[in-house]
Design a protein around this motif. Sequence first.
Motif, PDB file in Angstrom:
ATOM      1  N   ILE A   7      -2.656  30.828 -36.938  1.00 49.26           N
ATOM      2  CA  ILE A   7      -2.882  30.248 -35.602  1.00 49.26           C
ATOM      3  C   ILE A   7      -3.178  31.348 -34.590  1.00 49.26           C
ATOM      4  CG2 ILE A   7      -1.781  28.946 -33.726  1.00 49.26           C
ATOM      5  CD1 ILE A   7      -0.329  27.328 -35.838  1.00 49.26           C
ATOM      6  N   GLN A  11      -6.545  31.623 -32.351  1.00 45.12           N
ATOM      7  CA  GLN A  11      -6.512  31.686 -30.875  1.00 45.12           C
ATOM      8  C   GLN A  11      -7.182  32.968 -30.358  1.00 45.12           C
ATOM      9  OE1 GLN A  11      -6.118  29.010 -29.694  1.00 45.12           O
ATOM     10  NE2 GLN A  11      -4.145  27.999 -29.890  1.00 45.12           N
ATOM     11  N   ASN A  14     -10.780  32.231 -30.633  1.00 45.61           N
ATOM     12  CA  ASN A  14     -11.147  31.311 -29.553  1.00 45.61           C
ATOM     13  C   ASN A  14     -11.331  32.066 -28.242  1.00 45.61           C
ATOM     14  OD1 ASN A  14     -11.013  29.057 -31.203  1.00 45.61           O
ATOM     15  ND2 ASN A  14      -8.891  28.568 -30.662  1.00 45.61           N
ATOM     16  N   LEU A  18     -14.923  32.353 -26.202  1.00 48.61           N
ATOM     17  CA  LEU A  18     -15.061  31.935 -24.805  1.00 48.61           C
ATOM     18  C   LEU A  18     -15.501  33.109 -23.936  1.00 48.61           C
ATOM     19  CD1 LEU A  18     -14.674  29.880 -22.497  1.00 48.61           C
ATOM     20  CD2 LEU A  18     -12.271  30.557 -22.401  1.00 48.61           C
ATOM     21  N   GLY A 136     -20.615  23.306 -38.668  1.00 47.46           N
ATOM     22  CA  GLY A 136     -19.479  23.394 -39.578  1.00 47.46           C
ATOM     23  C   GLY A 136     -18.715  24.690 -39.404  1.00 47.46           C
ATOM     24  N   ALA A 137     -17.918  25.024 -40.404  1.00 43.81           N
ATOM     25  CA  ALA A 137     -17.043  26.198 -40.306  1.00 43.81           C
ATOM     26  C   ALA A 137     -17.326  27.168 -41.453  1.00 43.81           C
ATOM     27  CB  ALA A 137     -15.593  25.753 -40.338  1.00 43.81           C
ATOM     28  N   PRO A 146     -15.205  27.769 -36.753  1.00 43.13           N
ATOM     29  CA  PRO A 146     -16.528  27.191 -36.472  1.00 43.13           C
ATOM     30  C   PRO A 146     -17.620  28.259 -36.405  1.00 43.13           C
ATOM     31  CG  PRO A 146     -14.883  26.204 -35.052  1.00 43.13           C
ATOM     32  CD  PRO A 146     -14.202  27.333 -35.770  1.00 43.13           C
ATOM     33  N   VAL A 260      -7.439  31.061 -22.730  1.00 40.62           N
ATOM     34  CA  VAL A 260      -6.988  30.480 -24.010  1.00 40.62           C
ATOM     35  C   VAL A 260      -5.482  30.684 -24.186  1.00 40.62           C
ATOM     36  CG1 VAL A 260      -7.163  30.661 -26.516  1.00 40.62           C
ATOM     37  CG2 VAL A 260      -9.233  30.681 -25.113  1.00 40.62           C
ATOM     38  N   SER A 263      -3.348  28.859 -21.508  1.00 36.02           N
ATOM     39  CA  SER A 263      -3.157  27.410 -21.639  1.00 36.02           C
ATOM     40  C   SER A 263      -2.003  27.092 -22.582  1.00 36.02           C
ATOM     41  CB  SER A 263      -4.448  26.747 -22.115  1.00 36.02           C
ATOM     42  OG  SER A 263      -4.729  27.137 -23.431  1.00 36.02           O
ATOM     43  N   ILE A 264      -1.623  28.069 -23.419  1.00 38.86           N
ATOM     44  CA  ILE A 264      -0.478  27.863 -24.324  1.00 38.86           C
ATOM     45  C   ILE A 264       0.825  28.272 -23.648  1.00 38.86           C
ATOM     46  CG2 ILE A 264       0.543  28.539 -26.544  1.00 38.86           C
ATOM     47  CD1 ILE A 264      -2.401  29.161 -27.427  1.00 38.86           C
TER      48      ILE A 264
ATOM     49  N   GLU B 199       2.885  17.320 -26.426  1.00 43.66           N
ATOM     50  CA  GLU B 199       1.913  17.041 -25.362  1.00 43.66           C
ATOM     51  C   GLU B 199       1.207  18.343 -25.013  1.00 43.66           C
ATOM     52  OE1 GLU B 199       2.467  14.446 -21.547  1.00 43.66           O
ATOM     53  OE2 GLU B 199       2.871  16.522 -20.976  1.00 43.66           O
ATOM     54  N   ASP B 208     -13.157  24.609 -21.839  1.00 44.68           N
ATOM     55  CA  ASP B 208     -12.864  25.158 -23.164  1.00 44.68           C
ATOM     56  C   ASP B 208     -11.562  24.549 -23.673  1.00 44.68           C
ATOM     57  OD1 ASP B 208     -13.566  27.543 -25.149  1.00 44.68           O
ATOM     58  OD2 ASP B 208     -11.392  27.396 -24.931  1.00 44.68           O
ATOM     59  N   SER B 210     -10.544  24.976 -27.014  1.00 40.92           N
ATOM     60  CA  SER B 210     -10.288  25.534 -28.338  1.00 40.92           C
ATOM     61  C   SER B 210      -8.796  25.779 -28.579  1.00 40.92           C
ATOM     62  CB  SER B 210     -11.080  26.829 -28.524  1.00 40.92           C
ATOM     63  OG  SER B 210     -10.888  27.696 -27.427  1.00 40.92           O
ATOM     64  N   ALA B 211      -8.077  26.271 -27.553  1.00 37.77           N
ATOM     65  CA  ALA B 211      -6.643  26.538 -27.752  1.00 37.77           C
ATOM     66  C   ALA B 211      -5.900  25.235 -28.025  1.00 37.77           C
ATOM     67  CB  ALA B 211      -6.068  27.220 -26.509  1.00 37.77           C
ATOM     68  N   THR B 212      -6.229  24.207 -27.263  1.00 32.87           N
ATOM     69  CA  THR B 212      -5.557  22.917 -27.429  1.00 32.87           C
ATOM     70  C   THR B 212      -5.881  22.302 -28.785  1.00 32.87           C
ATOM     71  OG1 THR B 212      -5.826  22.613 -25.076  1.00 32.87           O
ATOM     72  CG2 THR B 212      -5.221  20.673 -26.331  1.00 32.87           C
ATOM     73  N   THR B 214      -6.558  23.830 -31.524  1.00 31.30           N
ATOM     74  CA  THR B 214      -5.773  24.536 -32.538  1.00 31.30           C
ATOM     75  C   THR B 214      -4.329  24.051 -32.529  1.00 31.30           C
ATOM     76  OG1 THR B 214      -7.181  26.453 -32.141  1.00 31.30           O
ATOM     77  CG2 THR B 214      -5.182  26.830 -33.409  1.00 31.30           C
ATOM     78  N   GLN B 215      -3.779  23.824 -31.333  1.00 30.99           N
ATOM     79  CA  GLN B 215      -2.402  23.313 -31.240  1.00 30.99           C
ATOM     80  C   GLN B 215      -2.290  21.913 -31.830  1.00 30.99           C
ATOM     81  OE1 GLN B 215      -2.104  24.066 -26.915  1.00 30.99           O
ATOM     82  NE2 GLN B 215      -0.183  25.100 -27.364  1.00 30.99           N
ATOM     83  N   SER B 218      -2.271  21.962 -35.612  1.00 24.36           N
ATOM     84  CA  SER B 218      -1.048  22.460 -36.240  1.00 24.36           C
ATOM     85  C   SER B 218       0.176  21.603 -35.905  1.00 24.36           C
ATOM     86  CB  SER B 218      -0.798  23.912 -35.821  1.00 24.36           C
ATOM     87  OG  SER B 218      -0.678  23.999 -34.429  1.00 24.36           O
ATOM     88  N   GLN B 239     -16.379  20.694 -29.656  1.00 21.98           N
ATOM     89  CA  GLN B 239     -15.567  21.860 -30.036  1.00 21.98           C
ATOM     90  C   GLN B 239     -14.573  21.521 -31.148  1.00 21.98           C
ATOM     91  OE1 GLN B 239     -13.908  23.644 -26.400  1.00 21.98           O
ATOM     92  NE2 GLN B 239     -15.840  23.265 -25.356  1.00 21.98           N
ATOM     93  N   PRO B 242     -16.099  20.960 -35.571  1.00 18.12           N
ATOM     94  CA  PRO B 242     -16.153  21.993 -36.614  1.00 18.12           C
ATOM     95  C   PRO B 242     -14.774  22.375 -37.160  1.00 18.12           C
ATOM     96  CG  PRO B 242     -17.406  22.670 -34.673  1.00 18.12           C
ATOM     97  CD  PRO B 242     -16.633  21.466 -34.287  1.00 18.12           C
ATOM     98  N   PHE B 243     -13.719  22.124 -36.383  1.00 19.58           N
ATOM     99  CA  PHE B 243     -12.363  22.411 -36.867  1.00 19.58           C
ATOM    100  C   PHE B 243     -11.861  21.315 -37.813  1.00 19.58           C
ATOM    101  CE2 PHE B 243     -12.039  25.230 -33.113  1.00 19.58           C
ATOM    102  CZ  PHE B 243     -11.421  26.330 -33.680  1.00 19.58           C
TER     103      PHE B 243
END
Lengths: 298, 387
Positions: A7, A11, A14, A18, A136-137, A146, A260, A263-264, B199, B208, B210-212, B214-215, B218, B239, B242-243
């Motif tokens: 992961i 990230q 990602n 970006l 695709g990936a 991707p 990125v 946002s986590i 959530e 973007d 992409s981070a979300t 991926t979360q 998983s 986005q 492709p994942f």
Amino acid sequence: MFANPMILFIQVMNSLSLAMNLFIIAAGLTLIFGVLRIVNFAHGAFYMVGAYVALSILRVTGDSNLGFLLGVLGAGALMGAMAFVVERGLLSRLYDKEHMLQLLFTFALVLVIKDLVKMIWGSGQYSIGAPPFLRGAVNLGISPYPKYALFLCVMGPIIAVAIWFFMERTRWGRILRAAREDRVMLNALGTDVKLVYSGVFVTGAALAAMGGALAAPRSAVDPGMDSLVIIDAFIIVIIGGLGSLLGSFVGALILGFLTVMGSIYLKEWVIVASYVMMVVILLVRPWGLFGKADEERH
Amino acid sequence: MTYRKAMKSCALALGTAVLATAAMAQDGPIKVGVILPMSGGGAYVGEGIYAGVDLAVKQVNEAGGVLGRPLQVLLRDEQLRPDVSTAAMRELITLEGVQHFIGPATSATSLANSQIAREEKVVNISPSAKTEALTAGDNLHDYIFQLAPTTDVDGVRTVEVLRGMGTESICFTGFDYAYTHDWFAAIRANMGDITEAGEFLVPMNATDFSATITQLLSSDCDTIVGTQYGGSFIAFVKQATPFGLFESKKVLWGSNTGDHAVAAALGAELPGGLWASAADVWYYEGEDSHAAYQQALAAHQGRKETDMWPITGYNAVKFLTAAIEAAGTTEPTAVAAALDGLTIQTPLGEITIDPETNRANSPEFYGRFEPQEGSDVARMTDLRLVR
């Protein structure tokens, strides 16, 4: 996330993807400011036009690798041609005027372009797919990723190196750098500064349009896409240093990772994080991370 | 002429002009202020709602108008901005004397304009805003009427659909704003033994995801419920595809992503199996009134495959005109009173405005997108009109 290498890897990828997407867009903005000393509010509108032109070209050519390539190049070429007309016909008359007039002009350009886009393509939403060979990936060993996002990770450095090589290793690049430092002297030495300025504005606009075409497979093509990207582009060139290519590259990386990873970890605070970072950098180095202070220029 | 005579003549002329203007206002067209996003990223919504308003106004005027007077639409662009939206409303009230409004489109702009409707005592029909806050608590007043199903209603309907999908655990994702919070809260309040696995919100207007994504991949959930809308939903799909997100999870999306415009924009990129909702779908074949409406709309717009937004504007005009007819006057307080408890026939059957909440019981479609043979544009199958 750090406990799971897969992961973490995704990230990081990602963030890079970006960042490079943003760099491609910001590169033209910093190029135009670096030489012309104009803060181009219309850069986002150029980006939007690029996406729409690519859409129209793909409608003619059909969904193919060649069609996508033509779409990206066509977007750059058409926007470049438009930018030439705008620069020669209008903008060039404002070079000796105060900055406020130049700002107002580029802002007016945004309004005109937005209305033109609406008249030509309407207010609907459209989508451009990734070219077939980038769908695709691909398995990167640790995880599938991707292909198109990976493609953007590669395109960013390629464009950065190409601009750097042009600016630092070619005769035209030396002329551009001279124009940035002292255009009066350059003019006195017999160089056609008008042509230099036109070339820079056309190149910057073409980069924005190609950035729009390249971003389209990851987003929607709609009349609001310019207003979202222009903010990010300005943040990048401000923190990197107005006019600094290296600064834009680093600024894009910082903003990409901040968006990125933020946002986590920062959750809802991520929305202000980029502005806070910009304020802090401006307080410490008002000329940005890689920009030059006025006293350093002279 | 003496000074006194001149003054008398002026006063007489002024009085005559005022009386003539008042008489013309009584006999002239009924002005309807329509405030919608007509530029930028929200323009496709505004133009869609306006198409429905325009069709309904045309039908009303061709049938002789309301109380013998034609409707006249005064359209303003709200730009999705509360400041612009409220300025447009004040301008129409002050300079044009407008007393009846349709719009704005979004929850944020509708909340702002509703306060002006309260202060100025003008009728405000909201065709599309879904937030409960618009007609809840202190925000509820005599002049605001909400036609779109609110998030609490959507929550109940959504859980029914989730149970039909066989959902056992949910991940939530979407823009961090009122609609998302309200809708998710309503789902949580009704989901019973369905569990929540997480959530993952993103800032408004983020591009973007992409981070979300991926979360979400998983996370230990079998179904994703999301709220990104319009162009942002398109970006999310592009986005996430492709994942392999849509192969590994069931997905149900709010924010009217069942709109044909979304399917048309994504074409073959729209993942099959995605559940969504919409205020209207052109291919619904359930009721004759809907077929007649779609035929008229198709002729009006010059295309058969219409979007979902026009029906919201169409119903708003129908409610307004029915209320003016019922009140026998255009006076806003009387029209607002007539809207309380009013039932009208719409293309999707009878709809009533609850006199207690000022909310209409508008139905909504739910369905699962699947590719269509011979077309690049997917349609919702297993279509159900939920009331």
